[in-house]
Enzyme design. Structure first.
Site, PDB file in Angstrom:
ATOM      1  N   GLY A 269      13.531   6.399 -36.975  1.00 51.34           N
ATOM      2  CA  GLY A 269      13.143   7.161 -35.795  1.00 51.34           C
ATOM      3  C   GLY A 269      13.991   6.800 -34.592  1.00 51.34           C
ATOM      4  O   GLY A 269      14.258   7.647 -33.731  1.00 51.34           O
ATOM      5  N   ALA A 270      14.442   5.561 -34.551  1.00 53.50           N
ATOM      6  CA  ALA A 270      15.257   5.128 -33.417  1.00 53.50           C
ATOM      7  C   ALA A 270      16.616   5.829 -33.436  1.00 53.50           C
ATOM      8  O   ALA A 270      17.224   6.060 -32.398  1.00 53.50           O
ATOM      9  CB  ALA A 270      15.429   3.617 -33.441  1.00 53.50           C
TER      10      ALA A 270
ATOM     11  N   GLY B 100       0.827  -1.204   0.000  1.00 52.92           N
ATOM     12  CA  GLY B 100       0.000   0.000   0.000  1.00 52.92           C
ATOM     13  C   GLY B 100       0.856   1.246   0.000  1.00 52.92           C
ATOM     14  O   GLY B 100       1.639   1.465  -0.913  1.00 52.92           O
ATOM     15  N   GLY B 101       0.688   2.077   1.047  1.00 50.91           N
ATOM     16  CA  GLY B 101       1.451   3.312   1.135  1.00 50.91           C
ATOM     17  C   GLY B 101       2.938   3.060   1.103  1.00 50.91           C
ATOM     18  O   GLY B 101       3.702   3.816   0.490  1.00 50.91           O
TER      19      GLY B 101
END
Lengths: 74, 487
Positions: B380-381, B153-154
């Protein structure tokens, strides 16, 4: 132990298959090459054991997630 | 977070015995004791309390790691399973603020079931204050977390908000435990599969470093803290023996290979600390020392997915680049990339959105950053891997490297599709090869890249270390002014 399936990580053509059913492998041994993206990418045995099936042959087109090798873990 | 009390009740017991306090007089501490754990983290004899030891479930201290001053805190596994209440949380806030004031790292050791149920909303509020303090400190001081037990959790989001998360085999990180998962979704899962080190090291990418033992996890925290806190300067490497890094790559340009040995040889021996090594392994990210100075390395790893960039690897690299920029760590980028991985799965997985993070991270970075194209950089790489256009300090290439929109052969297959289709079947291959050679001359090849200035210089593989050190050392040191959001 359950059979370990080594699956294709990407769409590819099956290249040279260097091992066969019945062969003993160590983790990270090269079982076959996949050809994709202008590269020859080795398929590694992810666990040590004995190869129980290779449901592909050289030249086959495989998709991401297709089983390439079955290994019975040692 | 209401599920957390059950989790703390099933704290796995660490079986190793403490080796921290061996003197005859001192009582042997439980290895989960906060003093034992913090003692392992800090240089011997350097620990001094920052707050009193009390029943809050947290202890915060000062000390040194390899001589560098740090602040550290530890949740107390022996008090209500390390559950976090108001007082404990305030100790953590004090620790983070003290580290911020001094501009030094803060290391958190976690073993906590989450918020203290009995304190109700008060505890939730206090846990929120911890998060807010971590975010205020983000990018200003290195924050390192070591998870040695459950962090639920936290307590899960505490480590997750920090720069580097290390987890031992005993660590478990999850938002809701197995019981809640079972009752809500019907999924049957144990704590280890749900949130163990294998899960977070390989599947989720939550954890940067996994280790077998608690001692090892704490040692990794020491190493990484030292890399960030004691960055050093570049030594003169002019007289060093040459290393031929090219010899570590296969002769066949299509053959895949692991990049880690090349990075290991480029850096000072034994200094590479890989981060998120098993998650998105088609890109390597890691800290290490180059001629004595801390650097960050981003490298395509052709062994996995042929070294293609994809959605998770772009995200992994962008977070790493931003962390290095925030702490003034220069970057070395090794490029051997066939492109972005094509596919429906990738597009639907947001490769455009997540790939954009990498462009953003590099273009924003002000630290010195040098790129080396070892074999190929396509499409693009090519841009995403710290191209000149994104502001690279220098871009080098080995002599036989290729830099192009795509491989010449594939390019002419598209550009001259009709011409090729019209050719006699017997002559098609020869025509394809001829067109590819012509295309290479006009559009591609590293020669054209140099002409355009997008590659600064061809360097011999044996000169790689020397030249990269030279370029980084000559650049003005700088540090990005931004937080390190856990992308």
């Amino acid at each position: 132990m359950l059979t370990h399936h080594v699956v294709a990580e990407l769409v590819a053509n099956v290249g040279v298959i260097s091992l066969a059913v019945g062969d003993t492998v160590a983790a990270d041994d090269t079982v076959m090459l996949l050809e994709s993206m202008k590269m020859e990418i080795p398929v590694l045995a992810e666990v040590a054991g004995v190869i129980t099936a290779i449901p592909v042959t050289q030249g086959d087109a495989v998709y991401e997630g297709d089983v390439l090798v079955d290994i019975q873990p040692a | 977070m209401t599920s957390l009390a059950e989790n703390s009740a099933i704290t796995p017991v660490t079986t190793t015995t403490s080796t921290t306090r061996t003197s005859e007089a001192a009582p042997v501490l439980d290895p989960r004791d906060v003093e034992a754990r913090l003692g392992l983290l800090l240089d011997t004899g350097s620990l001094t309390p920052l707050v009193e030891r009390d029943d809050s479930g947290v202890w915060a201290v000062r000390g040194t790691i390899e001589g560098a001053p740090v602040v550290a805190f530890c949740t107390d596994a022996l008090k209500m399973g390390g559950a976090m209440g108001n007082d404990g949380c305030r100790h953590i806030v004090v620790a983070i603020e003290a580290a911020m004031t001094d501009g030094i790292p803060v290391v958190g050791l976690w073993h906590s079931g989450g918020a203290r149920l009995a304190e109700g909303v008060l505890a939730l509020d206090a846990v929120g204050l911890v998060f807010a303090a971590m975010v205020r400190a983000s990018g200003k001081i290195p924050q390192i977390s070591v998870v040695l037990g459950p962090a639920a959790g936290g307590a899960a989001y505490g480590p997750a908000l920090t720069d580097i998360v290390i987890m031992s085999e005993n660590g478990r990180v999850f938002v809701t435990g197995p019981d809640v998962v079972r009752s809500v979704t019907g999924e049957n899962v144990d704590m280890q599969s749900l949130g163990g080190s294998d899960t977070h090291g390989r599947r989720s990418g939550v954890v940067h470093v996994t280790t077998e033992t608690d001692e090892d996890a704490i040692q990794q925290a020491r190493d990484l803290t030292a890399l960030l806190a004691l960055q050093g300067g570049f030594a003169d490497v002019a007289d060093e023996a040459e290393i031929d890094l090219r010899a570590l790559m296969p002769d066949n340009p299509k053959r895949a290979y692991p990049v880690a040995p090349i990075v290991g040889s480029l850096l000072d021996t034994g200094s590479l600390r890989e981060l998120q090594a098993r998650w998105a392994p088609n890109v390597l990210t890691g800290l290490g020392r180059l001629a004595g100075r801390t650097v960050g390395v981003v490298a395509n790893n052709p062994l996995r997915l042929g070294g293609c960039l994809d959605s998770p690897s772009a995200e992994k690299a962008s977070r790493f680049v931003r962390m290095c920029d925030a702490f003034g760590v220069p970057l070395v980028v090794l490029v051997d990339v066939p492109g972005y991985l094509p596919g429906v799965g990738q597009e639907w997985d947001g490769v455009v959105r997540r790939g954009a993070k990498l462009l953003h991270a590099f273009a924003e970075a002000v630290v010195p950053r040098v790129t080396l194209v070892t074999r190929k950089a396509y499409g693009g790489a090519y841009i995403a891997m710290n191209a000149k256009s994104l502001g690279a300090t220098a871009v080098y290439a080995w002599p036989d490297a290729e830099v192009a929109v795509m491989g010449a052969s594939a390019a002419v297959g598209i550009l001259h599709r009709r011409k090729l289709a019209a050719a006699e079947p017997g002559e098609r291959e020869a025509l394809h090869a001829q067109l590819a050679a012509e295309h290479e001359k006009i559009a591609g090849g590293v020669a054209r890249a140099i002409e355009l200035g997008v590659v600064d210089e061809l360097i011999e593989p044996t000169q790689t270390r020397r030249r990269i050190v030279g370029a980084l050392a000559a650049a003005a040191p700088a540090r990005g002014q931004h937080g390190n959001i856990p992308l």
